[in-house]
Design an enzyme around this catalytic site. Structure first.
Site, PDB file in Angstrom:
ATOM      1  N   ASP A  57       0.851  -1.276  -0.008  1.00 58.68           N
ATOM      2  CA  ASP A  57      -0.141   0.068  -0.089  1.00 58.68           C
ATOM      3  C   ASP A  57       0.741   1.575  -0.007  1.00 58.68           C
ATOM      4  OD1 ASP A  57      -1.889  -1.955   0.209  1.00 58.68           O
ATOM      5  OD2 ASP A  57      -3.129  -1.213   1.908  1.00 58.68           O
ATOM      6  N   HIS A 105     -10.590   7.187   1.653  1.00 56.02           N
ATOM      7  CA  HIS A 105      -9.265   6.909   1.099  1.00 56.02           C
ATOM      8  C   HIS A 105      -9.093   6.012   0.016  1.00 56.02           C
ATOM      9  CE1 HIS A 105      -9.788   3.502   4.045  1.00 56.02           C
ATOM     10  NE2 HIS A 105      -8.981   2.963   3.248  1.00 56.02           N
ATOM     11  N   LYS A 149      -7.012  -4.730  -2.950  1.00 52.66           N
ATOM     12  CA  LYS A 149      -7.634  -5.176  -1.962  1.00 52.66           C
ATOM     13  C   LYS A 149      -8.712  -4.263  -1.365  1.00 52.66           C
ATOM     14  CE  LYS A 149      -4.234  -3.991   0.969  1.00 52.66           C
ATOM     15  NZ  LYS A 149      -5.067  -2.991   1.798  1.00 52.66           N
ATOM     16  N   CYS A 175      -2.317  -2.708   7.450  1.00 52.11           N
ATOM     17  CA  CYS A 175      -2.186  -3.615   6.410  1.00 52.11           C
ATOM     18  C   CYS A 175      -1.183  -4.578   6.467  1.00 52.11           C
ATOM     19  CB  CYS A 175      -2.366  -3.146   5.131  1.00 52.11           C
ATOM     20  SG  CYS A 175      -4.187  -2.365   5.127  1.00 52.11           S
TER      21      CYS A 175
HETATM   22  C1  VGL Z   1      -5.120   0.576   5.662  1.00 52.56           C
HETATM   23  C2  VGL Z   1      -6.422   1.332   6.993  1.00 52.56           C
HETATM   24  C3  VGL Z   1      -7.387   1.128   5.972  1.00 52.56           C
HETATM   25  C4  VGL Z   1      -3.624   0.128   5.610  1.00 52.56           C
HETATM   26  C5  VGL Z   1      -5.692   0.319   4.588  1.00 52.56           C
HETATM   27  O1  VGL Z   1      -2.924   0.187   4.397  1.00 52.56           O
HETATM   28  O2  VGL Z   1      -2.789  -0.019   6.421  1.00 52.56           O
HETATM   29  N1  VGL Z   1      -5.254   1.028   6.942  1.00 52.56           N
HETATM   30  N2  VGL Z   1      -7.187   0.833   4.831  1.00 52.56           N
HETATM   31 ZN    ZN Z   2      -8.657   0.850   3.373  1.00 53.70          ZN
END
Ligand code: VGL
Ligand code: ZN
Length: 211
Positions: free
Chosen positions: A8, A81, A106, A151
Site C-alpha cells: 500500500d 481513502h 484489496k 495492512c
Molecule cells: C490501511 C486502514 C484502512 C492500510 C488500509 O493500508 O494499512 N489502513 N485501509
Molecule cells: Zn482501506
C-alpha cells in the site's frame, strides 16, 4: 526463493493524503533500493469503491474512529481513502513501479474491508497473492510498507499462517498509531508469531548471500 512485497505505497497514506501515515514518505526510497536486490517484487494496492463500508461517511451518524460491527466483524471507520481510479489510490509518484510484476487490489468488495494482502477481513475471498507466490515457488516473503499496525501486520500474519518464512523490513514500515503503542504492539505480535524483523541494509546483505 525470495519475494519482496510492497504494501500500500499509495498517495492517501502519505503526508498530504486523506489517511496519512506519519513519515510514510520515508519508506519510498527504501522500496526503490530493495527492488534492485530482488528478482521478484509484488505489491498490494488498497482499492475501494466509493460506497465502501469502511468509510465513516457511508454510516450517517458515525464518525471516523468509531468501531462498528459489520456482519460480525469489527470495523474501524476510516476517512474516505484509496478510492478506485483516484489520485489518492495511485502509488506514490516517487515509487519505482517498473520492477513490480503483479499488483494485488484489496478492499474492492463494498461490504467488507481487507487489511491483509491475501484475504479479506473475514478470511474468505483471496486476492490471488498466495497463488502467485506458490506459482513463483516463493519460500521467503520480505514485507514492507504502510501501515505497520494494519495492512502490514495483517499481511504478515497471513503469510506466516500460509507457511511462508516471513521477514519484516523494519525501516521500510510506518504506522497509523491510532493509539500510542499500536506499532510497537504490532511488531511484538508479528515477532511472537514467528516473523523475523530485519532492517533493509541487512536484507540487502542477506540477498547477496542468498544469490
Ligand atoms: C490501511 C486502514 C484502512 C492500510 C488500509 O493500508 O494499512 N489502513 N485501509
Ligand atoms: Zn482501506
Amino acid at each position: 526463493m525470495d519475494v519482496l512485497l510492497l504494501v500500500d505505497l499509495q498517495n492517501d497514506f502519505l503526508p498530504g493524503g486523506t489517511l496519512p501515515v506519519t513519515n510514510g514518505d520515508q519508506v519510498i526510497d527504501i522500496a526503490n533500493q530493495l527492488q534492485q536486490h530482488f528478482d521478484t517484487t509484488l505489491a498490494t494496492q488498497d482499492w475501494h469503491p466509493p460506497q465502501h463500508a469502511s468509510f465513516a461517511v457511508n454510516h450517517p451518524g458515525h464518525q471516523v474512529g468509531d468501531v462498528l460491527d459489520l456482519h460480525g466483524i469489527s470495523q474501524i471507520l476510516w476517512p474516505v481513502h484509496c478510492v478506485q481510479q483516484t489520485v489518492g489510490a495511485e502509488f506514490a509518484p516517487q515509487l519505482d513501479t517498473t520492477g513490480i510484476q503483479h499488483i494485488f487490489a484489496k478492499g474492492t468488495d463494498p461490504d467488507i474491508d481487507s487489511y491483509s494482502g491475501f484475504f479479506d477481513n473475514g478470511g474468505q475471498r483471496s486476492t490471488g497473492l498466495e497463488q502467485c507466490l506458490r506459482h513463483h515457488g516463493a519460500t521467503r516473503l520480505f514485507v514492507m510498507g504502510l501501515a505497520t499496525d494494519y495492512c502490514v501486520q495483517f499481511t504478515v500474519l497471513d503469510s506466516l499462517r500460509l507457511g511462508f518464512d516471513t521477514i519484516l523490513v523494519t525501516d521500510g514500515c510506518r504506522g497509523v498509531e491510532r493509539s500510542a503503542g499500536d506499532c510497537h504492539a504490532a511488531l511484538t505480535k508479528m515477532q511472537s508469531c514467528g516473523t523475523l524483523l530485519m532492517p533493509s541494509d541487512r536484507v540487502i546483505q542477506e540477498r547477496h548471500t542468498a544469490r
